[in-house]
Design a protein around this motif. Structure first.
Motif, short mmCIF file in Angstrom:
data_model
loop_
_atom_site.label_atom_id
_atom_site.label_comp_id
_atom_site.label_asym_id
_atom_site.label_seq_id
_atom_site.Cartn_x
_atom_site.Cartn_y
_atom_site.Cartn_z
N UNK A 408 23.76 -2.60 -12.55
CA UNK A 408 24.80 -3.49 -12.01
C UNK A 408 24.61 -3.91 -10.55
N UNK A 409 23.89 -3.14 -9.73
CA UNK A 409 23.74 -3.59 -8.34
C UNK A 409 22.63 -4.63 -8.22
N UNK A 410 21.96 -4.92 -9.33
CA UNK A 410 20.90 -5.94 -9.39
C UNK A 410 19.76 -5.65 -8.42
N UNK A 412 19.80 -4.31 -5.48
CA UNK A 412 20.01 -4.46 -4.03
C UNK A 412 19.71 -3.16 -3.29
N UNK A 413 19.98 -2.02 -3.93
CA UNK A 413 19.74 -0.74 -3.26
C UNK A 413 18.28 -0.32 -3.42
N UNK A 414 17.77 -0.28 -4.68
CA UNK A 414 16.42 0.28 -4.87
C UNK A 414 15.31 -0.75 -4.66
N UNK A 415 15.61 -2.04 -4.70
CA UNK A 415 14.56 -3.05 -4.50
C UNK A 415 13.85 -2.90 -3.16
N UNK A 416 14.61 -2.93 -2.06
CA UNK A 416 13.98 -2.73 -0.76
C UNK A 416 13.34 -1.35 -0.61
N UNK A 417 13.93 -0.33 -1.28
CA UNK A 417 13.36 1.02 -1.21
C UNK A 417 11.97 1.01 -1.84
N UNK A 418 11.87 0.47 -3.06
CA UNK A 418 10.59 0.47 -3.75
C UNK A 418 9.56 -0.37 -3.00
N UNK A 419 9.99 -1.51 -2.47
CA UNK A 419 9.06 -2.37 -1.75
C UNK A 419 8.49 -1.64 -0.53
N UNK A 420 9.37 -1.01 0.26
CA UNK A 420 8.89 -0.33 1.47
C UNK A 420 8.07 0.92 1.13
N UNK A 438 14.07 -11.41 -8.36
CA UNK A 438 14.93 -12.55 -8.66
C UNK A 438 16.31 -12.06 -9.07
N UNK A 439 17.29 -12.95 -8.98
CA UNK A 439 18.65 -12.61 -9.39
C UNK A 439 19.02 -13.46 -10.59
N UNK A 440 19.93 -12.95 -11.40
CA UNK A 440 20.39 -13.69 -12.58
C UNK A 440 21.90 -13.85 -12.50
N UNK A 441 22.38 -15.03 -12.81
CA UNK A 441 23.84 -15.19 -12.84
C UNK A 441 24.43 -14.41 -14.02
#
Lengths: 460, 90
Positions: A408-410, A412-420, A438-441
């Protein structure tokens, strides 16, 4: 003469959004301000009723009925150019057309996981600050405030004021923390604020540890203690320096990440800026994004704090009015130039904060030892490491292989974590011109029944 | 049977009545009342408030029977009925 005024839609009612709405209104646009919160003000003004500034919720109310303010309203889709879909409990789904859109969606806390970071009692610094300052909730008796960046001082002071005992653990060394003094000395407002927090914390005998990090959080059902270690310049923990501190709450803050989901949905060009370790919306000097009629202001175009946000918001509102033919060229050049000059000082401080307090590579080694990386889907770092045996070391490939970021957070929390983490430990280089996941409506939660009836759903 | 009427604004958490104050969210009222574990994750781990600003979706509770409401950004209004929470025997 056009029959009706050009419509300016402002997404987000923090300092940037309020400034953009006021400027657009003043220049003759038909303005609607949309925000998810119960009151305009955003995260900054939520804990400050009014600071007397010209871009506060107070100033917005003073502007009278000329600006429509739709609170508790989320933007969930952008079906075509110059149209957005919003949802609120009272009005349901609504289609909104605009001639100009200012994206002022702000920022959210950067997470850097440590073992135990999903335990109840571990809070992000921004949330803990609001709970303490706005709601007077004592989040614990013994609170560890850990991470990096000047916001930790504000969080620690607010938590201390609730009667908790506070220990502040800053990963950046005291030398680096002081390296920006030459910028601060030219900026009395920030210098005064920092001095006030430090004074209050020193007076209340808050313990400070510079060049240290929390490397584990202990407890079974909630926080019971932490392990703290000294870290070197690259934030690698120093072996043998471990010590355990008792605590019943931990507040983690590693600075902020621009909230770019709406910009991404609309199709604005984003850029990865390595010094800030984050994606930002690309704008020109007058806050125009890559799309006609779409502007971005405040944290979403680079973390700068409330003063930068308010000035950029004004600039965005001014540019939108100018581009709609409401502000003559000479007047625009003069006003925009004056705002840009006032931005220089605060922007210099902001860029120093980016560089001095951004997470260093060593901390991601600790993050990689945590059990959970994606809190929504309970994806573990072990699953990520396993997936890397068969898949590419990119955030996109890891997402497909592990479901990290599909909750549900799409992401936002783990995306930057995994990237860094991939960047620090696997040599991943984020392409400068490639956006995050990417984000989905719908990009914000909308009741399924309403969404299903909207025709926006993919029948598959 | 004694029927107790509360003098301060309150909401129900399962079968327990807790105080709410002006500007409270459901999350802040729950934490003040001592509720830290708000739910269990899909693999059974305890979860509570985390980001506090509506981003992380970790603080999901049921409100008036509607599931998956973010406690941290939903205003607490008198008379609301929350939960029952994960570990409560309600």
């Amino acid at each position: 003469m056009p029959e009706r005024l050009p419509r300016l839609l402002v997404a987000g009612a923090g300092p940037a959004g309020i400034a953009a709405a006021l400027e657009g209104h003043r220049r003759g646009m038909d303005v609607t301000l949309v925000d998810e919160g119960a009151e305009p003000g955003g995260q900054y003004y939520m804990t400050r009723r009014s600071d007397g500034s010209s871009t506060s919720p107070h100033a917005l109310r003073a502007a009278g009925a000329g600006i429509r303010i739709d609170t508790r309203t989320v933007i969930c889709d952008a079906p075509t150019a110059f149209r957005l879909t919003t949802w609120s409990k009272d009005s349901g789904l609504r289609d909104r057309a605009y001639e100009a859109l200012v994206i002022a969606t702000g920022a959210y806390e950067r997470s850097v996981p440590v073992p135990g970071w999903t335990l109840p009692g571990v809070l992000a610094a921004g949330g803990a600050h609001t709970l303490a300052r706005l709601n007077g909730v004592r989040i614990g008796q013994r609170v560890i405030v850990a991470g990096s960046g000047p916001f930790l001082l504000a969080a620690a002071a607010a938590i201390r004021a609730t009667g908790a005992q506070v220990t502040l653990i800053e990963a950046t060394s005291s030398a680096t923390s002081l390296s920006g003094l030459r910028w601060l000395l030219r900026d009395p407002t920030v210098l005064f604020q920092a001095g006030r927090y430090l004074g209050r914390l020193a007076f209340s005998r808050t313990r400070f540890l510079y060049g240290h990090a929390v490397t584990a959080i202990h407890g079974s059902e909630h926080v019971e203690g932490v392990t703290v270690q000294r870290v070197d310049r690259e934030w690698r923990p120093v072996a043998g320096s471990e010590r355990r501190l008792e605590a019943d709450a931990v507040c983690l803050g590693f600075g902020f990440i621009p909230q770019v989901d709406l910009a991404l949905l609309v199709g604005c060009t984003l850029r990865y800026r390595a010094e800030a370790s984050a994606h930002e919306v690309v704008t020109d000097h007058e806050m125009r994004t890559s799309l006609p009629g779409v502007y971005a202001a405040g944290e979403v175009s680079g973390i700068g704090g409330h003063r930068v946000a308010a000035l950029e918001g004004r600039l965005a509102g001014l540019a939108a009015a100018h581009d709609a033919g409401l502000v003559p060229g000479s007047e625009f050049v003069r006003s925009a130039g004056s705002i840009r000059r006032r931005l220089q000082g605060p922007l210099r401080v902001a860029r120093w904060i980016d560089t001095a307090f951004a997470p260093r590579a060593g901390i991601w080694g600790i993050a990689g030892q945590t059990e959970i990386v994606c809190r929504c889907e309970d994806v573990s770092f072990a699953m990520v490491q396993e997936s890397l045996e068969v898949t590419a070391a990119t955030p996109a490939a890891v997402k497909v292989a592990t479901r990290a970021g599909m909750g549900p957070c799409q992401g936002k929390v783990c995306g930057p974590v995994l990237r860094e983490w991939l960047r620090a430990t696997r040599g991943y280089v984020p392409p400068p011109d490639e956006g995050p996941w990417s984000v989905r409506p719908p990009i914000r939660a909308v009741p399924l029944a309403a969404w299903a009836g909207s025709g926006s759903v993919d029948p598959s | 049977m004694t029927h107790r009427r509360s003098l301060v604004p309150s909401m129900m958490v399962g079968s327990r009545e807790i105080e709410i104050r002006p500007l409270d969210t459901i999350g802040s009222a729950l934490l003040r009342a001592g509720y830290r574990v708000l739910r269990r994750s899909s693999s059974g781990r305890p979860r509570g408030l985390f980001c506090g600003m509506g981003v992380c979706h970790d603080c999901l509770v049921s409100v008036e029977g509607e599931p998956n409401v973010r406690a941290c950004i939903t205003p607490a209004t008198p008379g609301l009925s929350i939960g029952p929470l994960a570990d409560e025997d309600a």
